[in-house]
Design a protein around this motif. Structure first.
Motif, PDB file in Angstrom:
ATOM      1  N   HIS A   1       0.846  -1.188   0.000  1.00  0.00           N
ATOM      2  CA  HIS A   1       0.000   0.000   0.000  1.00  0.00           C
ATOM      3  C   HIS A   1       0.872   1.225   0.000  1.00  0.00           C
ATOM      4  CE1 HIS A   1      -4.365   0.345   0.436  1.00  0.00           C
ATOM      5  NE2 HIS A   1      -4.270  -0.969   0.401  1.00  0.00           N
ATOM      6  N   GLY A   2       0.796   2.003  -1.053  1.00  0.00           N
ATOM      7  CA  GLY A   2       1.520   3.259  -1.076  1.00  0.00           C
ATOM      8  C   GLY A   2       2.887   3.199  -1.700  1.00  0.00           C
ATOM      9  N   GLY A   3       3.332   2.032  -2.116  1.00  0.00           N
ATOM     10  CA  GLY A   3       4.650   2.004  -2.722  1.00  0.00           C
ATOM     11  C   GLY A   3       5.147   0.594  -2.950  1.00  0.00           C
ATOM     12  N   ALA A   4       6.461   0.445  -2.980  1.00  0.00           N
ATOM     13  CA  ALA A   4       7.057  -0.854  -3.261  1.00  0.00           C
ATOM     14  C   ALA A   4       8.315  -1.014  -2.430  1.00  0.00           C
ATOM     15  CB  ALA A   4       7.397  -0.984  -4.741  1.00  0.00           C
ATOM     16  N   THR A   5       8.680  -2.254  -2.170  1.00  0.00           N
ATOM     17  CA  THR A   5       9.881  -2.546  -1.402  1.00  0.00           C
ATOM     18  C   THR A   5      10.683  -3.613  -2.118  1.00  0.00           C
ATOM     19  OG1 THR A   5       8.841  -4.296  -0.138  1.00  0.00           O
ATOM     20  CG2 THR A   5       8.675  -2.079   0.750  1.00  0.00           C
ATOM     21  N   LEU A   6      11.876  -3.845  -1.608  1.00  0.00           N
ATOM     22  CA  LEU A   6      12.694  -4.912  -2.135  1.00  0.00           C
ATOM     23  C   LEU A   6      12.032  -6.247  -1.858  1.00  0.00           C
ATOM     24  CD1 LEU A   6      16.224  -3.819  -0.990  1.00  0.00           C
ATOM     25  CD2 LEU A   6      15.393  -3.989  -3.307  1.00  0.00           C
ATOM     26  N   PRO A   7      12.228  -7.204  -2.725  1.00  0.00           N
ATOM     27  CA  PRO A   7      11.728  -8.534  -2.425  1.00  0.00           C
ATOM     28  C   PRO A   7      12.543  -9.139  -1.297  1.00  0.00           C
ATOM     29  CG  PRO A   7      13.052  -8.602  -4.396  1.00  0.00           C
ATOM     30  CD  PRO A   7      12.956  -7.164  -3.992  1.00  0.00           C
ATOM     31  N   GLY A   8      11.945 -10.080  -0.612  1.00  0.00           N
ATOM     32  CA  GLY A   8      12.652 -10.660   0.521  1.00  0.00           C
ATOM     33  C   GLY A   8      12.108 -10.117   1.817  1.00  0.00           C
TER      34      GLY A   8
END
Lengths: 266, 266
Positions: A64-71
């Motif tokens: 929600h609101g963005g993206a992060t690194l996988p893992g």
DNA sequence: CCGAAAATGAACGAATCTGATCTGATCTCT
DNA sequence: AGAGATCAGATCAGATTCGTTCATTTTCGG
């Protein structure tokens, strides 16, 4: 419309934009949708589409609101949105404040989104020792091998991800560093720096007491505002870093009390 | 009508035009179709045909709107999801471990991705007091108002986002809680739980010492593995939570040393 | 000089990309 | 727990680009 310019500029294709998005996410660990849209000069809808495509390839995780690194690392997604508020001012203030830090310094950094931005600027310094009670500040420096980061202990105050309470104050007791970089919710000449929370105020006082010089980071929306609990009086403040939209009269008052002003141009 | 002269001016052959297109792409990294058409003084259709031919030879990549250098964009594609491994096991283990926690408990949680997953499961509990040296665990619980989270102080160990050092151990000294939930890199019956880092091991020992019962969370990839530094001997471990792919013989050995087994079904 | 073959350019429909807007879902704050 | 705000998904419209077909031009051989 990809880019219909006639001469100089380099076109940006969809694949290239996605690559850039990936780099941004990788560099910051987590980036908000709004920031991404601004960075790649596209609409949020388009970025959302790109994120969907990148996620389906397993290159990042969407939140929600963005993206992060996988893992499993870097789970600060929900705190990212807050950073985007008046990010231009914050960024300029952080830049200016970072110039007050020299290699080899030992400093204290308080909680807050502005100080977090400030902490990101520190990664180019070497041999730095940073003491903080903010998890966000600590994370911002986690990948800088040349900086020693020490966290105070204490009880976690969830909304701001900072450590408070007697344990936090106690761990700062015997400490002495050159400068403390702290923030707050309001700053006036009469009552100095203030925040609405008692526990946070107590720790802020301890942070300030651990340093020879106190540097306050406050954008113009906080200048002239007074919150409930005073943390540091104007007389105790040595430097103020703010932006050029701050009310001139308050700045003059502060300057009269011995505060050195550093005004960032937006 | 490329060139209608009879002798003097040099006509632009197709191969030459393609060479020029390649040079342009190589020089700029990415060029739009329109620019290319203008640069080689040909129609967009012709350039499109050239691009198709060049792409079939692997000399460039075609995109909507133009062409880019080959390989430049996909250079990170090899990163594809190597991190998500055994996330199903982690999740099942975390679920099972969370069932060992009761409302009103005071517990210690160590660093690690499995314990982080475990911490997320705790948000439905109430009146919990959680002590941890992991920033990831702390963040996982930051939004649970009914859980009091206390962080140990200490020096930040960046790669795992955990606090180590004498300050961390000292802040655990006077503590006494019911259970400690910790993880590690290896677990055998002979040498117990182990990790490759000395500082981490010291803090893990302190974490275990602060609790009446020690609960180890370890998926099957860690059972039977031995890392450098021993943190907790098998005799000190009261519970082991793992998944059903763990080697049976090691589990039996551990059981013989008094470890109660909790095996999650995947 | 004439005709065939290749190459180029023009035009039209199809596919793609992007952005705006609306509606439902999710999150936050009180 | 509910109200308000924010975000995600879907649909639609506008614009651009792509692929194909066809006409025109150029080139080469007889």
């Amino acid at each position: 419309m990809v880019d219909t310019d006639s001469d100089g500029r380099r076109p940006v294709f969809a694949a290239e934009r996605r690559q850039r998005i990936l780099e941004l996410v990788r560099a910051n660990g987590a980036v908000s949708l709004r920031e991404l849209a601004q960075a790649v000069q596209s609409s949020e809808v388009t970025v959302r589409r790109d994120l969907r495509a990148l996620e389906s390839e397993g290159l990042l995780n969407r939140h929600h609101g963005g993206a992060t690194l996988p893992g499993d690392l870097n789970r600060e997604a929900s705190y990212v949105q807050k950073v985007t508020l008046s990010s231009a001012e914050k960024s300029a203030i952080a830049d200016l404040a970072a110039s007050l830090v020299e290699d080899g310094d030992a400093i204290v950094v308080g909680p807050g989104t502005t100080t977090q931005e400030f902490a990101r600027r520190l990664s180019r310094h070497t041999e730095l020792a940073v003491v903080t009670n903010s998890l966000l500040v600590a994370q911002a420096l986690a990948n800088s091998p040349r900086i020693e980061v020490m966290l105070t202990g204490g009880t976690l105050r969830g909304p701001i991800l900072a450590l408070v309470g007697s344990a936090a104050e106690r761990s700062l007791a015997g400490l002495r560093v050159r400068r403390a970089f702290i923030s707050g919710n309001g700053l006036t000449a009469d009552r100095g720096l203030s925040t609405p929370n008692m526990q946070v105020a107590c720790v802020d006082q301890a942070l300030a007491a651990a340093a020879e010089e106190v540097v306050v980071l406050a954008d113009h929306t906080k200048i002239g505002i007074d919150a409930m609990v005073q943390t540091v009086s104007a007389e105790q403040i040595d430097h103020l870093v703010t932006d050029d939209a701050a009310p001139r009269d308050v700045l003059d008052e502060l300057s009269g009390k011995g505060v050195r002003l550093h005004v960032a141009q937006i």
